[in-house]
Design a protein around this motif. Structure first.
Motif, mmCIF file in Angstrom:
data_model
loop_
_atom_site.group_PDB
_atom_site.id
_atom_site.type_symbol
_atom_site.label_atom_id
_atom_site.label_comp_id
_atom_site.label_asym_id
_atom_site.label_seq_id
_atom_site.Cartn_x
_atom_site.Cartn_y
_atom_site.Cartn_z
ATOM 1 N N GLU A 134 0.835 -1.203 0.000
ATOM 2 C CA GLU A 134 0.000 0.000 0.000
ATOM 3 C C GLU A 134 0.873 1.257 0.000
ATOM 4 O OE1 GLU A 134 -3.172 0.379 -0.378
ATOM 5 O OE2 GLU A 134 -3.583 -1.769 -0.511
ATOM 6 N N ALA A 135 1.984 1.221 0.773
ATOM 7 C CA ALA A 135 2.881 2.387 0.799
ATOM 8 C C ALA A 135 3.480 2.645 -0.581
ATOM 9 C CB ALA A 135 3.996 2.158 1.830
ATOM 10 N N GLU A 136 3.896 1.558 -1.259
ATOM 11 C CA GLU A 136 4.448 1.714 -2.612
ATOM 12 C C GLU A 136 3.376 2.229 -3.579
ATOM 13 O OE1 GLU A 136 5.999 -2.093 -3.579
ATOM 14 O OE2 GLU A 136 7.802 -1.868 -2.348
ATOM 15 N N LYS A 137 2.157 1.724 -3.400
ATOM 16 C CA LYS A 137 1.064 2.152 -4.279
ATOM 17 C C LYS A 137 0.779 3.652 -4.096
ATOM 18 C CE LYS A 137 -3.821 1.190 -5.264
ATOM 19 N NZ LYS A 137 -5.007 0.379 -4.875
ATOM 20 N N LYS A 138 0.768 4.100 -2.825
ATOM 21 C CA LYS A 138 0.529 5.516 -2.564
ATOM 22 C C LYS A 138 1.641 6.382 -3.151
ATOM 23 C CE LYS A 138 -2.234 4.941 1.625
ATOM 24 N NZ LYS A 138 -2.295 5.115 3.102
ATOM 25 N N GLN A 139 2.885 5.908 -3.046
ATOM 26 C CA GLN A 139 3.996 6.669 -3.601
ATOM 27 C C GLN A 139 3.873 6.781 -5.112
ATOM 28 O OE1 GLN A 139 6.364 8.348 -1.831
ATOM 29 N NE2 GLN A 139 6.834 9.213 -3.846
ATOM 30 N N ARG A 140 3.441 5.675 -5.750
ATOM 31 C CA ARG A 140 3.247 5.729 -7.216
ATOM 32 C C ARG A 140 2.153 6.727 -7.575
ATOM 33 N NH1 ARG A 140 3.778 0.088 -6.740
ATOM 34 N NH2 ARG A 140 1.525 -0.171 -6.872
ATOM 35 N N GLN A 141 1.083 6.745 -6.756
ATOM 36 C CA GLN A 141 -0.008 7.690 -7.025
ATOM 37 C C GLN A 141 0.473 9.135 -6.877
ATOM 38 O OE1 GLN A 141 -2.889 6.276 -4.205
ATOM 39 N NE2 GLN A 141 -3.857 4.883 -5.661
ATOM 40 N N ILE A 142 1.311 9.363 -5.844
ATOM 41 C CA ILE A 142 1.850 10.717 -5.647
ATOM 42 C C ILE A 142 2.719 11.124 -6.829
ATOM 43 C CG2 ILE A 142 3.463 12.059 -4.243
ATOM 44 C CD1 ILE A 142 2.424 10.451 -1.811
ATOM 45 N N ASP A 143 3.569 10.197 -7.281
ATOM 46 C CA ASP A 143 4.424 10.490 -8.431
ATOM 47 C C ASP A 143 3.589 10.785 -9.673
ATOM 48 O OD1 ASP A 143 6.593 10.072 -6.827
ATOM 49 O OD2 ASP A 143 6.969 8.020 -7.526
ATOM 50 N N GLN A 144 2.518 10.003 -9.846
ATOM 51 C CA GLN A 144 1.674 10.192 -11.030
ATOM 52 C C GLN A 144 0.966 11.548 -10.979
ATOM 53 O OE1 GLN A 144 -0.930 6.919 -11.779
ATOM 54 N NE2 GLN A 144 -1.948 7.878 -13.498
ATOM 55 N N LEU A 145 0.465 11.909 -9.762
ATOM 56 C CA LEU A 145 -0.195 13.206 -9.625
ATOM 57 C C LEU A 145 0.787 14.349 -9.886
ATOM 58 C CD1 LEU A 145 -2.411 12.577 -6.460
ATOM 59 C CD2 LEU A 145 -3.215 13.032 -8.795
ATOM 60 N N SER A 146 2.020 14.156 -9.436
ATOM 61 C CA SER A 146 3.036 15.182 -9.679
ATOM 62 C C SER A 146 3.254 15.375 -11.175
ATOM 63 C CB SER A 146 4.339 14.777 -8.989
ATOM 64 O OG SER A 146 5.352 15.700 -9.262
ATOM 65 N N HIS A 147 3.323 14.240 -11.890
ATOM 66 C CA HIS A 147 3.493 14.331 -13.339
ATOM 67 C C HIS A 147 2.283 15.017 -13.983
ATOM 68 C CE1 HIS A 147 7.253 12.273 -13.899
ATOM 69 N NE2 HIS A 147 6.854 11.230 -13.173
ATOM 70 N N GLU A 148 1.085 14.675 -13.488
ATOM 71 C CA GLU A 148 -0.129 15.280 -14.058
ATOM 72 C C GLU A 148 -0.143 16.788 -13.830
ATOM 73 O OE1 GLU A 148 -3.322 13.183 -12.288
ATOM 74 O OE2 GLU A 148 -3.080 11.389 -13.541
ATOM 75 N N ASN A 149 0.299 17.220 -12.642
ATOM 76 C CA ASN A 149 0.351 18.650 -12.362
ATOM 77 C C ASN A 149 1.342 19.366 -13.282
ATOM 78 O OD1 ASN A 149 -1.549 18.526 -10.322
ATOM 79 N ND2 ASN A 149 -0.021 18.167 -8.718
ATOM 80 N N LEU A 150 2.469 18.701 -13.542
ATOM 81 C CA LEU A 150 3.444 19.277 -14.465
ATOM 82 C C LEU A 150 2.847 19.437 -15.860
ATOM 83 C CD1 LEU A 150 6.703 17.370 -13.431
ATOM 84 C CD2 LEU A 150 6.219 19.801 -13.110
ATOM 85 N N VAL A 151 2.088 18.399 -16.257
ATOM 86 C CA VAL A 151 1.470 18.454 -17.588
ATOM 87 C C VAL A 151 0.457 19.584 -17.678
ATOM 88 C CG1 VAL A 151 -0.004 17.198 -19.210
ATOM 89 C CG2 VAL A 151 1.870 16.023 -18.063
ATOM 90 N N LYS A 152 -0.357 19.718 -16.606
ATOM 91 C CA LYS A 152 -1.367 20.777 -16.621
ATOM 92 C C LYS A 152 -0.694 22.150 -16.677
ATOM 93 C CE LYS A 152 -4.937 18.143 -14.212
ATOM 94 N NZ LYS A 152 -5.727 17.991 -12.963
ATOM 95 N N GLY A 153 0.394 22.299 -15.953
ATOM 96 C CA GLY A 153 1.118 23.564 -16.000
ATOM 97 C C GLY A 153 1.672 23.840 -17.383
ATOM 98 N N GLY A 163 1.941 11.115 -25.135
ATOM 99 C CA GLY A 163 2.487 9.783 -25.416
ATOM 100 C C GLY A 163 3.353 9.273 -24.270
ATOM 101 N N LEU A 164 4.171 10.177 -23.724
ATOM 102 C CA LEU A 164 5.011 9.772 -22.599
ATOM 103 C C LEU A 164 4.179 9.394 -21.376
ATOM 104 C CD1 LEU A 164 7.872 12.442 -22.826
ATOM 105 C CD2 LEU A 164 8.063 9.986 -23.297
ATOM 106 N N LEU A 165 3.134 10.194 -21.137
ATOM 107 C CA LEU A 165 2.256 9.884 -20.003
ATOM 108 C C LEU A 165 1.556 8.548 -20.194
ATOM 109 C CD1 LEU A 165 0.656 13.360 -19.219
ATOM 110 C CD2 LEU A 165 2.248 12.055 -17.802
ATOM 111 N N TYR A 166 1.079 8.305 -21.406
ATOM 112 C CA TYR A 166 0.408 7.035 -21.680
ATOM 113 C C TYR A 166 1.367 5.863 -21.456
ATOM 114 C CZ TYR A 166 -1.982 3.340 -24.243
ATOM 115 O OH TYR A 166 -2.578 2.152 -24.589
ATOM 116 N N ARG A 167 2.595 6.063 -21.882
ATOM 117 C CA ARG A 167 3.606 5.007 -21.685
ATOM 118 C C ARG A 167 3.875 4.772 -20.193
ATOM 119 N NH1 ARG A 167 9.808 5.270 -24.048
ATOM 120 N NH2 ARG A 167 10.494 3.227 -23.245
ATOM 121 N N LYS A 168 3.939 5.871 -19.420
ATOM 122 C CA LYS A 168 4.165 5.722 -17.987
ATOM 123 C C LYS A 168 2.992 5.035 -17.301
ATOM 124 C CE LYS A 168 7.398 9.534 -17.235
ATOM 125 N NZ LYS A 168 8.450 8.651 -16.700
#
Length: 677
Positions: free
Chosen positions: A378-397, A425-430
């Motif tokens: 669960e801890a690893e899953k949460k960390q992956r979610q945080i990383d993904q949200l960070s990437h999404e925020n970068l994309v939105k910016g 494309g990079l996001l889809y790959r990730k």
């Protein structure tokens, strides 16, 4: 006048601090007399008063009051921003939680108290906190961290010239860690220095602690006479000191050592003295241990009824205390004592109780391991979610910046669209990579939940799920082909752990798992059933081949010799087996009841000499009995002619197995005919 009263109070508290560890009830009486003076004294004196109050209540097992005093001290220290008192309060609370078996919370407090103490100039406090931290690491099994901590505590204590008490405490703790690490030569060297320091202190209490440590070191190095001398000297010291709780503990240790020497009358004498002392002190744990020792002494003297009565009283107390690991060890000793006394029926009952408790402990450990694995996942899953949200925020910016850029520079529109496409494309790959990693983790979790981590065999849960899904076993080749269940238990496994250590026990279990893989087929299911027990399920073998499989299992293990740290460890097992399904009349027995019968056959093998296999082949005259009657006492049912049994004898350690067609070690057990048949 006020300064004089303060000095008198300091001296009284200093005297109480030495007494509280050895005679807490007397120390508590003295503390209650100075309560009013202490509460109106300086913060340092009042804080030290609360420390001793917490220690005294803990010493008489009044844990709630001890925690109240520790919490009051912690609040008082925080209000006054006094780190010395804060660390002392945390240590007092940690010691009480440890006595309450709340080890995780105790360790966290100990580590935090050490961090705070090390920021102060109080060298004695830093020694105490470092010792406690090292002992906490040792309780966690983290010896690489524990040993340097205790060595550092000794070095710190050598810098205190005005008081040898911290050095005595540090040396005593260092000896104990060397005993746990089995580095006995180093332990004896430090023990010699410890005794020299204690003699200089001229403190009976510290001498009693040092003699107790010497007793433990001598017992572990098989120096029984030296251990006896240490205990007898300790008994003389604590009796002169008037430390009744230490008297009771020393008496019960004397009883135990005489049991080891086979001197049952003396074991009974000291056990009885210890029991009387424990009853007067309301010391439940020592009372239970004394009753167990008295029971063993009675059984050794042939007074079976008295021995069983005393043993059962001790067991009942341990059950109330909820100390399952200690209770499992005692039940094993109970079964061995009954077996030596010739009461095989009671011995089998004790072994059954021990195995049931072993299974409960095994299930508790398995659930804990699964929960820890799930928490990690669960801890690893949460960390992956945080990383993904960070990437999404970068994309939105980036998208917002691109829109502003579109409004200002229209001729770069095509480039911006291309850039967005690359990012998507990079996001889809990730996302695909994250999903693939999640699937791998799920597969790992499923596999780990079905395998035993030590032996890599299937665990009990996997077998239970398999049997629920395959309740009716497929028959191949007609009535001559059957399934089969084999349940085996390592003989004298506790002796291996006590003599060579638990790491050696783990090595034995791994060796047995490897030999079972060799002795059985790839299609056979091998299971770590619990503790030192293994179960094998063979889906299809000739009915006439059951004894041959039992013989292979016995010889494949007894013919091996495990080399561990320069010692040769020979291992035997006892086995129970039966065809599966077992069919009394027309309806097959459920697999749970079949395993229970195999378990009863296993304990017949245990009770009748070990290193052999007892097999249940079927039932006779079933119209005259019931399955419940047979399950109550398998041996009695065989003697009454209702069960068909055979026994396969094992070989001597290190002897290779006989040829595959040899049956000289298979003994058919013919049941005596019933009267009138």
């Amino acid at each position: 006048m006020l300064a004089f009263a303060q000095t008198t109070l300091d001296r009284e508290l200093s005297s109480i601090s030495e007494q509280v560890r050895f005679m807490p009830d007397q120390a508590l009486t003295r503390l209650q007399k100075i309560d009013a003076e202490a509460r109106s004294a300086s913060p340092a004196v009042y804080g030290e008063y609360l420390v001793q109050v917490a220690y005294a209540w803990r010493g008489i097992n009044s844990f709630e009051r001890s925690l109240q005093a520790a919490d009051e001290l912690i609040s008082f220290a925080r209000a006054g921003k006094d780190n010395v008192l804060l660390a002392k309060g945390m240590l007092a609370r940690a010691y009480t939680l440890s006595r309450m078996s709340e080890h995780k919370a105790s360790h966290q407090l100990a580590f935090e108290a050490e961090r705070i103490a090390n920021a102060t100039n109080d060298l004695a406090l830093r020694v105490q906190a470092t010792i406690t931290s090292g002992q906490s690491y040792a309780e966690q099994g983290n010896f690489p961290n524990a040993l340097p901590k205790l060595q550092h505590a000794v070095d710190l204590a050598r810098g205190i010239e005005s008081d040898l008490t911290p050095l005595a405490s540090a040396l005593n703790a260092l000896v104990q860690i060397y005993v746990q690490l089995k580095e006995y030569d180093k332990g004896w060297a430090v023990q010699e220095e410890s005794m020299q320091v204690v003699r200089k202190l001229q403190s009976p209490g510290r001498m009693a602690l040092a003699l107790t440590t010497e007793y433990g070191l001598a017992i572990d190095t098989h120096q029984t006479d030296r251990a006896m001398r240490a205990l007898l000297n300790n008994l003389e010291v604590v009796r002169k000191l008037g430390a009744q709780r230490m008297v009771a503990t020393t008496l019960v240790n004397l009883s135990d050592i005489y049991l080891k020497k086979g001197d049952y009358p003396r074991a009974l004498r000291f056990g009885t003295e210890s029991l009387n002392a424990a009853l007067s002190l309301h010391d439940t744990h020592t009372e239970a241990t004394a009753r167990i020792n008295i029971g063993q002494a009675y059984l050794g003297m042939g007074r079976v009824a008295d021995g069983k009565k005393s043993f059962e009283l001790g067991l009942a107390t341990y059950e109330k205390l909820g100390d399952k690991p200690e209770l499992q060890i005692i039940l094993s000793e109970y079964g061995s004592s009954l077996e030596r006394a010739g009461d095989h029926v009671a011995a089998i009952a004790a072994y059954h109780r021990e195995r049931k408790l072993s299974n409960e402990l095994f299930e508790d450990e398995r659930r804990k391991a699964v929960l820890e694995l799930q928490e990690k996942y669960e801890a690893e899953k949460k960390q992956r979610q945080i990383d993904q949200l960070s990437h999404e925020n970068l994309v939105k910016g980036a998208e917002l910046d691109n829109r502003r850029l579109q409004q200002r520079v229209w001729w770069l529109l095509a480039v911006v669209f291309a850039l967005v496409a690359v990012i998507v494309g990079l996001l889809y790959r990730k996302v695909r990579q994250a999903n693939a990693q999640l699937e791998v983790k799920n597969l790992e979790l499923k596999q780990q939940s079905s395998l035993d981590p030590l032996t890599s065999l299937y665990n009990r849960r996997h077998f239970q799920e398999f049997m629920r899904a395959h309740n009716v076993v497929e028959r191949r080749g007609g009535d001559d082909m059957v399934g089969a269940l084999f349940l085996l238990d390592v003989d004298h496994f506790k002796h291996i752990n006590d003599t060579h250590g638990h790491a050696a026990g783990d090595a034995v279990l791994k060796m047995i798992a490897a030999q079972l893989r060799i002795a059985l087929r790839e299609t056979d299911m091998i299971v770590r059933w619990g503790g030192e027990e293994f179960l094998a399920f063979l889906p299809a073998i000739p009915r006439s081949g059951l004894e041959e499989v039992a013989r292979r299992i016995l010889y494949s293990i007894s013919s091996q010799s495990l080399e561990y740290h320069g010692s040769q460890i020979n291992v035997n097992v006892s086995v129970g087996f039966a065809p599966f399904p077992l069919i009394p009349v027309n309806t097959p027995l459920p697999w749970e009841r079949a395993v229970n019968l195999v378990d009863m056959a296993l304990y017949l093998a245990k009770a009748h000499g070990r290193n052999r296999a007892y097999g249940v082949h079927g039932f006779s005259n079933f119209s005259q009995t019931t399955m419940e009657h047979i399950e109550q006492d398998l041996e009695r049912a065989w003697r009454e002619g209702f069960v068909d049994l055979s026994v396969v004898l094992g070989g001597a350690p290190g002897v290779p197995p006989p040829a595959a067609d040899a049956h000289s070690n298979v003994v058919p057990l013919k049941a005596p005919r019933k009267a009138g048949n």
